[in-house]
Design a protein around this motif. Structure first.
Motif, mmCIF file in Angstrom:
data_model
loop_
_atom_site.group_PDB
_atom_site.id
_atom_site.type_symbol
_atom_site.label_atom_id
_atom_site.label_comp_id
_atom_site.label_asym_id
_atom_site.label_seq_id
_atom_site.Cartn_x
_atom_site.Cartn_y
_atom_site.Cartn_z
ATOM 1 N N PHE A 111 -7.205 -2.880 -2.357
ATOM 2 C CA PHE A 111 -8.062 -3.804 -1.794
ATOM 3 C C PHE A 111 -9.325 -3.092 -1.479
ATOM 4 O O PHE A 111 -9.980 -2.619 -0.480
ATOM 5 N N PRO A 112 -10.248 -2.985 -2.823
ATOM 6 C CA PRO A 112 -11.506 -2.401 -2.497
ATOM 7 C C PRO A 112 -12.451 -2.920 -1.558
ATOM 8 O O PRO A 112 -12.751 -3.799 -1.459
ATOM 9 N N GLY A 113 -12.867 -1.961 -0.667
ATOM 10 C CA GLY A 113 -13.911 -2.398 0.220
ATOM 11 C C GLY A 113 -13.180 -2.975 1.491
ATOM 12 O O GLY A 113 -14.118 -3.565 2.326
ATOM 13 N N GLY A 114 -11.908 -3.453 1.503
ATOM 14 C CA GLY A 114 -11.333 -4.168 2.386
ATOM 15 C C GLY A 114 -10.836 -3.445 3.722
ATOM 16 O O GLY A 114 -10.612 -2.305 3.417
ATOM 17 N N ASN A 115 -10.988 -4.335 4.592
ATOM 18 C CA ASN A 115 -10.570 -3.811 5.917
ATOM 19 C C ASN A 115 -9.038 -4.223 6.153
ATOM 20 O O ASN A 115 -8.585 -5.413 6.325
ATOM 21 N N VAL A 167 0.722 -1.172 -0.079
ATOM 22 C CA VAL A 167 -0.053 0.039 -0.251
ATOM 23 C C VAL A 167 0.985 1.177 0.088
ATOM 24 O O VAL A 167 0.710 2.240 -0.875
ATOM 25 N N SER A 168 1.944 1.265 0.774
ATOM 26 C CA SER A 168 2.910 2.463 0.918
ATOM 27 C C SER A 168 3.589 2.625 -0.373
ATOM 28 O O SER A 168 3.857 3.745 -0.921
ATOM 29 N N LEU A 200 -3.443 -7.229 -8.591
ATOM 30 C CA LEU A 200 -4.225 -6.284 -8.098
ATOM 31 C C LEU A 200 -4.547 -5.023 -8.745
ATOM 32 O O LEU A 200 -5.681 -4.292 -8.571
ATOM 33 N N HIS A 201 -3.373 -4.275 -9.156
ATOM 34 C CA HIS A 201 -3.470 -3.266 -10.068
ATOM 35 C C HIS A 201 -2.446 -3.209 -11.099
ATOM 36 O O HIS A 201 -1.374 -3.617 -10.920
ATOM 37 N N ALA A 202 -2.704 -2.555 -12.089
ATOM 38 C CA ALA A 202 -1.653 -2.284 -13.180
ATOM 39 C C ALA A 202 -1.863 -0.739 -13.706
ATOM 40 O O ALA A 202 -2.837 -0.315 -13.415
#
Length: 195
Positions: free
Chosen positions: A68-72, A49-50, A118-120
Motif C-alpha cells: 500500500f505505497p503511501g497509504g495509511n 502485511v504480516s 498488489l505485489h508479485a
C-alpha cells in the motif's frame, strides 16, 4: 552435464539433466504441465502485511509500503471494510520454485474475483534468479506470467519494476545479478495461475 530444453506449445521449462540420461527418461519422469496452485484463506489488511513481512524477511513497515505505497493502514482499514485479500502461490514444474501474488479480492458466497494484484514475486528456492518476470491480470480469475532468465548457484540481485495491476494490466519485474560466476541453467516458463 548435458542441458536439455523442453518446450511444448506455449508452456516451457528448461530442464537440467545428468549426462547419460536419455530424452525419454526425462519426459517420463517430469510432468511439465504440473503446477499446483495454493490460495490462502481470506485475509484483512494487517494479515496480508504480516504475511508479506514473514515471506520476504522484511519489517512490517516495509511490507506496508510495498503493498500500500503511501497509504495509511488505519485509514485503509476504516474506509474499505469490504476489501479482502488473498495470496496465490503456484509451484512451478520441475521443482524450479514458485510464483506468488498478493491480491485484493472481492468475495460473495461462492463468487470470488481478483480486483488487483498488489505485489508479485518469484521464489527460486535455493537458486538465484536473474531475468524478467512478466505478469498480467488477464481476467478476474487468471494471472498469466512469463519467467525468462537464468538460474545461478550464488550471486547478489537487484530488483526493479513490478507493482500493482488491475484487470487487463501487466507489469514486468527485472532482476539483475552480480558477484557470480556460478551458472546453473536457463529458465523459461510461460503459464497461467487460476484463482
Amino acid at each position: 552435464m548435458l542441458l536439455l530444453s523442453v518446450f511444448i506449445g506455449f508452456h516451457g521449462v528448461d530442464v537440467l539433466a545428468d549426462e547419460g540420461t536419455t530424452d525419454n527418461e526425462i519426459r517420463g519422469s517430469v510432468d511439465i504441465f504440473s503446477n499446483e496452485t495454493n490460495v490462502s484463506d481470506v485475509m484483512n489488511v494487517n494479515e496480508i502485511v504480516s504475511d508479506l513481512s514473514t515471506r520476504e524477511g522484511i519489517s512490517l513497515e516495509e511490507a506496508k509500503e510495498i503493498l500500500f505505497p503511501g497509504g495509511n493502514i488505519s485509514l485503509l482499514n476504516d474506509s474499505t471494510k469490504a476489501a479482502t485479500y488473498r495470496t496465490i502461490t503456484s509451484n512451478l514444474p520441475n521443482s524450479v520454485g514458485s510464483v506468488f501474488y498478493y491480491c485484493e479480492t472481492s468475495e460473495s458466497g461462492l463468487f470470488h474475483a481478483i480486483q488487483k494484484v498488489l505485489h508479485a514475486g518469484y521464489n527460486s528456492g535455493n537458486k538465484i534468479y536473474s531475468g524478467l518476470f512478466f505478469y498480467n491480470l488477464a481476467d478476474p480469475n487468471r494471472i498469466d506470467y512469463i519467467l525468462n532468465g537464468h538460474l545461478y548457484n550464488t550471486g547478489s540481485t537487484t530488483i526493479s519494476g513490478g507493482g500493482e495491476i488491475s484487470v487487463g494490466e501487466s507489469e514486468t519485474i527485472s532482476v539483475g545479478i552480480s558477484n557470480t560466476s556460478d551458472y546453473y541453467a536457463p529458465l523459461y516458463v510461460s503459464d497461467s495461475t487460476n484463482f
